[in-house]
Design an enzyme around this catalytic site. Structure first.
Site, PDB file in Angstrom:
ATOM      1  CE  LYS A 176     -33.897  19.976  21.065  1.00 55.96           C
ATOM      2  NZ  LYS A 176     -35.040  19.040  21.071  1.00 55.96           N
ATOM      3  N   GLY A 200     -41.889  14.859  16.323  1.00 52.24           N
ATOM      4  CA  GLY A 200     -43.246  14.432  16.661  1.00 52.24           C
ATOM      5  C   GLY A 200     -43.895  13.514  15.647  1.00 52.24           C
ATOM      6  CB  ALA A 239     -36.694  14.992  16.183  1.00 55.18           C
ATOM      7  N   GLY A 240     -38.142  12.101  16.005  1.00 54.21           N
ATOM      8  CA  GLY A 240     -38.587  11.138  15.009  1.00 54.21           C
ATOM      9  C   GLY A 240     -38.774   9.718  15.505  1.00 54.21           C
ATOM     10  CG  ASN A 266     -41.684  15.416  24.760  1.00 52.75           C
ATOM     11  OD1 ASN A 266     -41.505  16.566  25.128  1.00 52.75           O
ATOM     12  ND2 ASN A 266     -42.704  14.723  25.235  1.00 52.75           N
ATOM     13  CB  THR A 267     -43.988  12.861  20.413  1.00 50.20           C
ATOM     14  OG1 THR A 267     -43.629  14.236  20.343  1.00 50.20           O
ATOM     15  CG2 THR A 267     -45.463  12.724  20.081  1.00 50.20           C
TER      16      THR A 267
END
Lengths: 66, 264
Positions: free
Chosen positions: B102, B163, B189-190, B211-212
């Site tokens: 990535k 995040g 993301a997001g 992830n987050t």
């Protein structure tokens, strides 16, 4: 001789190999990758690669990340 | 369902959810959440060995063995093409010649917005060097197309800032990217919650990376499961094809005839 290892100055015996240094650090068998003066030293060459005074080394592992 | 194949760089995966391995309480929780998510691909970061730390200490690899998961090493924290390239070459050495990576080259520490010029530069070098590059980028359709033309194996536009959990802020751009590209498009993301993931898949995204949203949920393992279901629901919904929207008028679901006599 002095090496720069992950940004820190470290003393090692003259003529030490990459494998010797890894052993001295207690990291033998750990999954690490190493860059010497900007060039990767493949694991297969750790035993024969002799380090020189002033070498700049980066040693990395995989950690959690997104 | 059986003909709904998800492929990246020639390899077929069952799960369209890719998860990060950062920000968890400990490795045990990381593993439990990853397992609950059903993800087969997990991202990892490449960082300096902590010299002098207890060498016998457990590592992420003990909990998520590369034999069980496909690792996706990232370049998180890199702000130049050069640093990203070095990081991924180290990752390849670390993971025995592993090619799937990535790429992300960040533009500034406040927004973590991608620096697309450096991203394009790094992508060119890495593709030539034989890497299978999944690339994090902005939701700009022109840049997304350029990244595909360079030879990236997947293009991964942000839904909102890394995040932030703000969800999909510009579904229109995502749709434009999805329509124009032939390589897989993944939202990276997001995403904040399960419905965001479903919306991404309903828009036609091939997959999603997060992830987050999982790691910072109150109950990460449960949220991981929610995300698995949300991704599956979104994909099924996309394939099923939603009903057309009817503006300003209703359409009863029950028969309009045969009602009992209206009361006087």
């Amino acid at each position: 001789m002095q090496l720069s290892l992950n940004g820190e100055r470290r003393e090692f015996n003259d003529g030490i190999t990459v494998a010797g240094m890894v052993e001295a650090l207690g990291l033998t068998g750990k999954r690490i990758a190493l860059e010497r003066n900007g060039e990767i030293v493949p694991r297969s060459q750790h035993g024969e690669t002799v380090l020189q005074d002033g070498d700049v080394l980066e040693m990395v592992v995989a950690v959690g990340g997104g | 369902m059986s003909d709904d194949i998800f492929q990246i760089a020639g390899k077929t995966y069952n799960s369209r959810l890719i998860v990060g391995t950062g920000k968890y309480q400990d490795f045990a929780q990381t593993r439990e959440a990853v397992k609950a998510s059903g993800a087969e691909i997990v991202t990892v970061a490449i960082r300096r060995v902590n010299i002098g730390q207890n060498a016998g200490e457990a590592s992420l690899l003990d909990y998520l063995p590369p034999s069980e998961f496909t690792y996706l090493p990232n370049t998180a924290g890199c702000y130049t093409a050069e640093d990203a390239i070095r990081t991924l070459r180290l990752a390849r050495e670390l993971l025995d010649g592993h090619k799937l990576v990535k790429l992300e080259v960040l533009g500034d520490q406040h927004t973590l917005f991608p620096n697309v010029r450096e991203t394009l530069k790094a992508a060119e070098v890495l593709v030539k060097d034989g890497f299978d590059v999944m690339v994090y980028t902005s939701d700009d359709p022109i840049i997304a197309k350029e990244l595909q033309e360079i030879g990236c194996c997947a293009v991964m536009p942000l839904a909102s800032l890394i995040g932030s959990g703000m969800g999909i802020l510009n579904p229109w751009n995502l749709r434009l990217i999805i329509e124009q590209l032939s390589v897989p498009v993944l939202v990276d993301a997001g995403v904040g919650t399960a419905s965001d993931a479903t919306i991404a898949l309903e828009l036609g995204c091939d997959g999603i990376l997060m992830n987050t949203a999982i790691a910072h949920a109150k109950d990460p393992v449960r949220m991981a499961r929610a995300m698995k279901l949300a991704v599956e629901a979104g994909r099924e919904s996309f394939l099923a094809g939603r009903m057309p929207k009817k503006l300003y008028s209703a359409d009863p679901s029950s028969p309009v005839s045969g009602l009992i006599a209206a009361s006087k």
